[in-house]
Scaffold this motif. Structure first.
Motif, mmCIF file in Angstrom:
data_model
loop_
_atom_site.group_PDB
_atom_site.id
_atom_site.type_symbol
_atom_site.label_atom_id
_atom_site.label_comp_id
_atom_site.label_asym_id
_atom_site.label_seq_id
_atom_site.Cartn_x
_atom_site.Cartn_y
_atom_site.Cartn_z
ATOM 1 N N PHE A 56 2.615 5.997 -3.204
ATOM 2 C CA PHE A 56 3.589 6.828 -3.933
ATOM 3 C C PHE A 56 3.248 6.890 -5.425
ATOM 4 O O PHE A 56 3.334 7.946 -6.049
ATOM 5 C CB PHE A 56 5.008 6.295 -3.749
ATOM 6 N N GLY A 57 2.857 5.757 -5.992
ATOM 7 C CA GLY A 57 2.483 5.741 -7.405
ATOM 8 C C GLY A 57 1.254 6.577 -7.672
ATOM 9 O O GLY A 57 1.189 7.328 -8.664
ATOM 10 N N LEU A 58 0.263 6.457 -6.790
ATOM 11 C CA LEU A 58 -0.962 7.255 -6.969
ATOM 12 C C LEU A 58 -0.695 8.746 -6.785
ATOM 13 O O LEU A 58 -1.275 9.582 -7.498
ATOM 14 C CB LEU A 58 -2.042 6.781 -5.997
ATOM 15 N N ALA A 59 0.176 9.094 -5.850
ATOM 16 C CA ALA A 59 0.513 10.513 -5.669
ATOM 17 C C ALA A 59 1.162 11.083 -6.927
ATOM 18 O O ALA A 59 0.877 12.221 -7.326
ATOM 19 C CB ALA A 59 1.443 10.674 -4.464
ATOM 20 N N THR A 60 1.997 10.281 -7.553
ATOM 21 C CA THR A 60 2.623 10.722 -8.796
ATOM 22 C C THR A 60 1.578 10.889 -9.898
ATOM 23 O O THR A 60 1.617 11.856 -10.679
ATOM 24 C CB THR A 60 3.714 9.724 -9.231
ATOM 25 N N LEU A 61 0.631 9.956 -9.965
ATOM 26 C CA LEU A 61 -0.443 10.080 -10.957
ATOM 27 C C LEU A 61 -1.329 11.293 -10.680
ATOM 28 O O LEU A 61 -1.801 11.956 -11.619
ATOM 29 C CB LEU A 61 -1.295 8.809 -10.981
ATOM 30 N N VAL A 62 -1.580 11.590 -9.424
ATOM 31 C CA VAL A 62 -2.373 12.767 -9.077
ATOM 32 C C VAL A 62 -1.660 14.025 -9.552
ATOM 33 O O VAL A 62 -2.278 14.920 -10.160
ATOM 34 C CB VAL A 62 -2.639 12.821 -7.551
ATOM 35 N N ALA A 63 -0.375 14.094 -9.281
ATOM 36 C CA ALA A 63 0.390 15.262 -9.752
ATOM 37 C C ALA A 63 0.358 15.358 -11.271
ATOM 38 O O ALA A 63 0.218 16.460 -11.838
ATOM 39 C CB ALA A 63 1.834 15.162 -9.255
ATOM 40 N N THR A 64 0.442 14.212 -11.937
ATOM 41 C CA THR A 64 0.379 14.187 -13.395
ATOM 42 C C THR A 64 -0.984 14.675 -13.887
ATOM 43 O O THR A 64 -1.075 15.442 -14.852
ATOM 44 C CB THR A 64 0.651 12.763 -13.923
ATOM 45 N N ALA A 65 -2.056 14.243 -13.219
ATOM 46 C CA ALA A 65 -3.406 14.664 -13.617
ATOM 47 C C ALA A 65 -3.581 16.166 -13.430
ATOM 48 O O ALA A 65 -4.159 16.852 -14.297
ATOM 49 C CB ALA A 65 -4.446 13.897 -12.814
ATOM 50 N N VAL A 66 -3.099 16.686 -12.315
ATOM 51 C CA VAL A 66 -3.215 18.125 -12.069
ATOM 52 C C VAL A 66 -2.439 18.905 -13.131
ATOM 53 O O VAL A 66 -2.934 19.889 -13.701
ATOM 54 C CB VAL A 66 -2.727 18.479 -10.645
ATOM 55 N N LEU A 67 -1.222 18.465 -13.402
ATOM 56 C CA LEU A 67 -0.405 19.158 -14.413
ATOM 57 C C LEU A 67 -1.042 19.066 -15.801
ATOM 58 O O LEU A 67 -1.021 20.026 -16.577
ATOM 59 C CB LEU A 67 1.017 18.582 -14.438
ATOM 60 N N GLY A 68 -1.612 17.891 -16.113
ATOM 61 C CA GLY A 68 -2.260 17.719 -17.419
ATOM 62 C C GLY A 68 -3.476 18.599 -17.567
ATOM 63 O O GLY A 68 -3.688 19.237 -18.605
ATOM 64 N N LEU A 69 -4.347 18.647 -16.535
ATOM 65 C CA LEU A 69 -5.539 19.497 -16.598
ATOM 66 C C LEU A 69 -5.190 20.986 -16.568
ATOM 67 O O LEU A 69 -5.920 21.812 -17.123
ATOM 68 C CB LEU A 69 -6.475 19.174 -15.424
ATOM 69 N N SER A 70 -4.086 21.327 -15.937
ATOM 70 C CA SER A 70 -3.721 22.748 -15.841
ATOM 71 C C SER A 70 -3.307 23.328 -17.190
ATOM 72 O O SER A 70 -3.245 24.552 -17.336
ATOM 73 C CB SER A 70 -2.609 22.946 -14.807
ATOM 74 N N THR A 71 -3.069 22.501 -18.186
ATOM 75 C CA THR A 71 -2.780 23.026 -19.530
ATOM 76 C C THR A 71 -4.049 23.518 -20.199
ATOM 77 O O THR A 71 -3.991 24.378 -21.077
ATOM 78 C CB THR A 71 -2.120 21.948 -20.415
ATOM 79 N N LEU A 125 0.823 -1.212 0.000
ATOM 80 C CA LEU A 125 0.000 0.000 0.000
ATOM 81 C C LEU A 125 0.862 1.268 0.000
ATOM 82 O O LEU A 125 0.484 2.268 -0.630
ATOM 83 C CB LEU A 125 -0.930 0.008 1.214
ATOM 84 N N LEU A 126 1.997 1.234 0.676
ATOM 85 C CA LEU A 126 2.886 2.392 0.671
ATOM 86 C C LEU A 126 3.406 2.670 -0.741
ATOM 87 O O LEU A 126 3.401 3.814 -1.198
ATOM 88 C CB LEU A 126 4.052 2.168 1.634
ATOM 89 N N LEU A 127 3.833 1.619 -1.435
ATOM 90 C CA LEU A 127 4.288 1.784 -2.824
ATOM 91 C C LEU A 127 3.150 2.268 -3.718
ATOM 92 O O LEU A 127 3.343 3.125 -4.589
ATOM 93 C CB LEU A 127 4.871 0.477 -3.355
ATOM 94 N N LEU A 128 1.980 1.717 -3.504
ATOM 95 C CA LEU A 128 0.806 2.137 -4.267
ATOM 96 C C LEU A 128 0.490 3.613 -4.016
ATOM 97 O O LEU A 128 0.164 4.357 -4.952
ATOM 98 C CB LEU A 128 -0.394 1.267 -3.892
#
Length: 152
Positions: A80-95, A75-78
């Motif tokens: 970290f992966g989800l946090a990275t995806l969240v950051a990616t989603a925010v950056l993608g939508l911010s365009t 779950l800890l690894l998951l």
């Protein structure tokens, strides 16, 4: 009077007696000896059942502990992966949108998904309780039923 003689013969080690002064034939025993034997057997049965229950609970506890540890690492690894995806989603939508609106949308989606997941997990955890030693419980019930049948 015959019970006393039989009892004395058992204590002296006459032929047909067991080393502990017990006869293998229940018909040869006095009421006191039968009650003593019953008490010993019930005590031994209770000790055995309690030991069996403790062993079963310890085994289940060990398996649960190992499972929780491995799941926690996963779950800890998951996370970290989800946090990275969240950051990616925010950056993608911010365009396409303002950055704060993109972060708000992603946060709302995460809150809804987290709420549903927590509810499902809580329901499953409730269904797993109580951690009862089922095999020992069945064994004790069978013992009690056997004793009840013997008294009928």
């Amino acid at each position: 009077m015959t019970d006393i003689h039989r009892s004395d013969a058992h204590r002296t080690g006459s032929p047909g007696s067991t080393p502990a002064g017990r006869s293998d034939n229940v018909d040869d025993l006095s009421t006191v000896q039968l009650v003593e034997r019953l008490t010993e057997q019930v005590s031994q049965l209770v000790r055995t059942e309690v030991s069996s229950a403790l062993t079963e609970v310890k085994e289940k506890g060990t398996r649960v502990g190992i499972g929780v540890g491995v799941s926690g690492a996963g779950l800890l690894l998951l996370l970290f992966g989800l946090a990275t995806l969240v950051a990616t989603a925010v950056l993608g939508l911010s365009t396409a949108l303002e950055p704060w609106i993109a972060a708000l949308i992603v946060a709302a989606v995460l809150i809804i998904a987290g709420s549903i997941t927590a509810a499902v997990g809580g329901r499953r955890a409730k269904n797993a309780l109580p951690p009862v030693p089922e095999q020992t419980t069945r064994s004790v019930r069978a013992d009690v039923d056997t004793v009840k049948e013997g008294f009928r």
